[in-house]
Design a protein around this motif. Sequence first.
Motif, short mmCIF file in Angstrom:
data_model
loop_
_atom_site.label_atom_id
_atom_site.label_comp_id
_atom_site.label_asym_id
_atom_site.label_seq_id
_atom_site.Cartn_x
_atom_site.Cartn_y
_atom_site.Cartn_z
N LEU A 2 45.49 29.53 31.18
CA LEU A 2 46.01 29.29 32.60
C LEU A 2 45.66 30.44 33.53
CD1 LEU A 2 48.25 27.34 33.64
CD2 LEU A 2 50.16 28.84 33.10
N ALA A 3 45.30 31.41 32.80
CA ALA A 3 45.21 32.62 33.81
C ALA A 3 44.16 32.64 34.89
CB ALA A 3 44.75 33.92 33.20
N VAL A 4 42.83 31.65 34.48
CA VAL A 4 41.82 31.66 35.56
C VAL A 4 42.41 30.61 36.57
CG1 VAL A 4 39.39 30.34 35.59
CG2 VAL A 4 40.13 31.95 33.68
N PRO A 5 42.90 29.47 36.43
CA PRO A 5 43.45 28.75 37.51
C PRO A 5 44.33 29.44 38.40
CG PRO A 5 43.59 27.46 35.47
CD PRO A 5 43.17 28.93 34.96
N LEU A 6 45.33 30.25 37.72
CA LEU A 6 46.14 31.00 38.66
C LEU A 6 45.44 31.96 39.56
CD1 LEU A 6 49.19 31.50 36.18
CD2 LEU A 6 48.97 29.87 38.04
N ILE A 7 44.60 32.72 38.99
CA ILE A 7 43.76 33.81 39.67
C ILE A 7 43.34 32.91 40.98
CG2 ILE A 7 41.88 35.26 39.55
CD1 ILE A 7 42.71 36.20 36.82
#
Length: 192
Positions: A2-7
């Motif tokens: 989930l970190a990549v889309p949030l970034i």
Amino acid sequence: MLAVPLIVVAFCVVQFVLLAHAMVVLKGAAHAAARSALVNKCRPFNVSEASGNVLGAAVSAFQGKCSDDAEAWETAARIALIPISASYARNQSCDYPEVVVKLLQEDAVRTSLNETLENKACYAFEPANVSVEVKWETQAFGVQLTEGPPPISARVTFRVPLLAPTRKIFGAVQGTVGGTYYLERSAAVTLL
């Protein structure tokens, strides 16, 4: 996971805010160009003023004392665009008024910003990055029919630099100066 889309979303939000700020500054640059053109651009022939003094209007038109100084309104617009210009290191020399950077350095918070200010001035004064169009809004065939100064309009087009991570999302074009990714945006103003 989930970190990549949030970034990516965070970068897009930041870029959107920077583009909104750029549009406000671009509108201010168009105002600066129009105000400078009010002083430095030759006024169109005014029928109502000439009708009161035909001989004076003919003599002043014959002498041609007026000359447009396009550099004045272009410089005003470019100076207004320095805050949103790219600050990436340049490998080439550029031509900008030295007084601009000296004035900015006087108000700088830190002296370590000198190179950044020079890079920003270099980007703003790069001929391909800014175009300025100024014209009088006359009423008929370049002739003014009413009293007083006519409205003047200015359009400034600028290559707004983008953050590298968002360049594909916003459809950026890569520039030749320093490899900066940019979007070309315009703002127009008419002063009455």
